[in-house]
Design a protein around this motif. Structure first.
Motif, PDB file in Angstrom:
ATOM      1  N   SER A 178      30.716  11.182   1.762  1.00 45.20           N
ATOM      2  CA  SER A 178      32.013  11.367   2.405  1.00 45.20           C
ATOM      3  C   SER A 178      32.901  12.361   1.663  1.00 45.20           C
ATOM      4  O   SER A 178      33.890  12.841   2.223  1.00 45.20           O
ATOM      5  N   SER A 179      32.561  12.683   0.416  1.00 46.86           N
ATOM      6  CA  SER A 179      33.402  13.589  -0.378  1.00 46.86           C
ATOM      7  C   SER A 179      32.898  15.021  -0.389  1.00 46.86           C
ATOM      8  O   SER A 179      33.505  15.880  -1.029  1.00 46.86           O
ATOM      9  N   GLU A 204      33.253   8.672   9.179  1.00 44.57           N
ATOM     10  CA  GLU A 204      34.104   7.520   8.877  1.00 44.57           C
ATOM     11  C   GLU A 204      33.298   6.227   8.752  1.00 44.57           C
ATOM     12  O   GLU A 204      33.725   5.295   8.093  1.00 44.57           O
ATOM     13  N   GLY A 219      30.414   5.784   7.285  1.00 39.55           N
ATOM     14  CA  GLY A 219      29.617   5.665   6.064  1.00 39.55           C
ATOM     15  C   GLY A 219      28.130   5.604   6.329  1.00 39.55           C
ATOM     16  O   GLY A 219      27.565   6.457   7.023  1.00 39.55           O
ATOM     17  N   ASN A 220      27.489   4.550   5.790  1.00 35.64           N
ATOM     18  CA  ASN A 220      26.037   4.454   5.926  1.00 35.64           C
ATOM     19  C   ASN A 220      25.589   4.012   7.314  1.00 35.64           C
ATOM     20  O   ASN A 220      24.393   3.878   7.567  1.00 35.64           O
ATOM     21  N   GLY A 261      24.026   8.558  -0.875  1.00 32.41           N
ATOM     22  CA  GLY A 261      24.866   7.378  -0.741  1.00 32.41           C
ATOM     23  C   GLY A 261      26.118   7.694   0.043  1.00 32.41           C
ATOM     24  O   GLY A 261      26.611   8.837   0.018  1.00 32.41           O
ATOM     25  N   PRO A 262      26.696   6.715   0.732  1.00 32.34           N
ATOM     26  CA  PRO A 262      27.851   6.970   1.603  1.00 32.34           C
ATOM     27  C   PRO A 262      29.095   7.425   0.861  1.00 32.34           C
ATOM     28  O   PRO A 262      29.888   8.203   1.394  1.00 32.34           O
ATOM     29  N   ASP A 263      29.302   6.950  -0.360  1.00 33.09           N
ATOM     30  CA  ASP A 263      30.511   7.320  -1.107  1.00 33.09           C
ATOM     31  C   ASP A 263      30.510   8.799  -1.471  1.00 33.09           C
ATOM     32  O   ASP A 263      31.503   9.505  -1.273  1.00 33.09           O
ATOM     33  N   ILE A 264      29.408   9.279  -2.022  1.00 29.31           N
ATOM     34  CA  ILE A 264      29.312  10.698  -2.368  1.00 29.31           C
ATOM     35  C   ILE A 264      29.281  11.544  -1.102  1.00 29.31           C
ATOM     36  O   ILE A 264      29.891  12.620  -1.039  1.00 29.31           O
ATOM     37  N   HIS A 323      21.263   2.208  -0.267  1.00 26.58           N
ATOM     38  CA  HIS A 323      22.410   2.924   0.297  1.00 26.58           C
ATOM     39  C   HIS A 323      22.638   2.564   1.757  1.00 26.58           C
ATOM     40  O   HIS A 323      23.733   2.809   2.292  1.00 26.58           O
ATOM     41  N   GLY A 377      31.928  -1.569   7.721  1.00 22.32           N
ATOM     42  CA  GLY A 377      33.302  -1.290   8.132  1.00 22.32           C
ATOM     43  C   GLY A 377      33.627  -1.750   9.535  1.00 22.32           C
ATOM     44  O   GLY A 377      34.710  -1.466  10.038  1.00 22.32           O
TER      45      GLY A 377
END
Length: 371
Positions: A242-243, A31, A33-34, A237-240, A167, A174
């Motif tokens: 997390s998926s 949750e 992220g980076n 990277g944090p976006d990829i 990244h 957050g």
């Protein structure tokens, strides 16, 4: 049958591979992220006093495992009830880890193969090593840890050209809330799961080894997980990140050196397999050891085959799909595992300390009464 003893070095290897286990490829709660590596540092800091409590139990009950401790402190009835809970936890955890491997095989490796097939292969291998004994498990762990460390170091070096340092920004983007949530998740999975190893404490040398084993193993495993997590963040990277269900596998697949060294993620998956092999084997051993203590069996080996097959079967239907597996691992498990990892062991430690002090005072009083 002579008592099985595993030296401190082999015990540390078991602890390192057990803790790193599934988290090498699944990662930990994401949750934050980076900033997830900060949560891992906090989780390690929280785990240190817990490791000291586990080690203290070995000092208070030398030569005894978790089940013998529970029966001695809480009595025959309550102690066996609590032992049954830990038997279930070890069996369930082993099934969860097997399912992690099954989903990994079905998703990225053996897409056309029924999931039960690779899980059954690993399960039979674990059955064999547990029947062979705790000493064989320790020697296997020592060799596999050396191999795993070499592979991890090589992959880290080959990943450097793919690092994108932006990244890591913005740090704490957050806020602290997600970091604290990830800290709780990483504390229960994977660090505090080593409570299962208490079920094999009867295999440790009598004096002075538990503290070194628990702390060294946990810190080494924590360092490995932090390094792998930072690598995944820098590469993906944090976006990829997390998926993805298996971020480490995807991160390693990005390695491409001069168009001749690529697609090495299959080789990297061997590290995942070796770690989960040790983790499932220890869970199976502790489950069978607990059954032998609760039921009064002469040897745990008499129930290894049956228990191992039950573990494989349980892993096949424990989840309906990979999404349910992720939901349980990252949200439900932190609540489910807390009594097994913290509440019951801490209660056991407090009562054991009180009983030890009372026994010490009685001994001192009797010495004074003697002429």
């Amino acid at each position: 049958m002579s008592k099985e003893i595993i030296p401190a070095g082999q015990s540390i290897s078991i602890v390192v591979l057990f803790i790193s286990g599934s988290s090498l490829f699944m990662g930990t709660s994401g949750e934050s992220g980076n900033s997830s590596w900060i949560a891992l540092i906090f989780a390690i800091a929280l785990a240190v006093p817990l490791m000291l409590i586990y080690a203290r139990l070995h000092v208070l009950f030398p030569g005894k495992d978790l089940f013998e401790m529970l029966i001695e402190v809480f009595g025959g009835v309550a102690g066996r009830v609590l032992s049954c809970l830990y038997i279930w936890y070890a069996l369930h955890l082993g099934a969860l880890v097997l399912r992690n491997f099954g989903e990994f095989s079905k998703t990225v490796a053996l897409t056309s193969t029924p999931m039960i097939a690779p899980m059954l292969v690993i399960g039979l291998l674990c059955i064999w090593v547990v029947i062979a004994g705790l000493e064989v498990l320790g020697r296997s762990a020592k060799f596999l840890l050396l191999f795993s460390l070499i592979v991890i170091v090589v992959i880290q070096l080959l990943s450097i050209p793919r690092y994108e340092y932006h990244h890591l920004k913005p740090l704490l983007g957050g806020g602290w809330g997600p970091i604290f949530a990830d800290t709780a998740g990483a504390f229960t999975f994977p660090f505090a799961e080593i409570v299962v190893f208490l079920g094999a404490f009867n295999g440790l040398p009598a004096k002075g080894s538990a503290k070194r084993v628990m702390l060294s193993g946990m810190l080494i495993a924590g360092g490995i997980i932090i390094i792998v997590t930072i690598r995944n963040i820098l590469v993906l990277g944090p976006d990829i990140l997390s998926s993805l269900y298996f971020p480490s596998y995807v991160a390693v697949s990005r390695i491409n050196i001069g168009d001749f060294l690529s697609r090495i993620e299959g080789s990297a998956a061997i590290v995942f397999v070796t770690a989960l092999f040790i983790k499932v084997s220890l869970c199976l051993y502790v489950t069978c050891n607990g059954l032998s203590k609760v039921l009064g069996l002469k040897s745990y080996r008499s129930v290894v085959l049956q228990t191992g097959l039950i573990m494989v079967y349980l892993s096949d239907f424990i989840y309906t799909n990979i999404m349910q597996m992720q939901e349980f691992a990252y949200h439900i498990y932190k609540v489910y595992a807390l009594p097994f990892e913290v509440f019951i062991p801490v209660t056991l430690w407090i009562i054991a300390e009180l009983l030890a002090r009372r026994a010490g005072r009685r001994q001192a009083a009797s010495n004074q009464q003697q002429p």
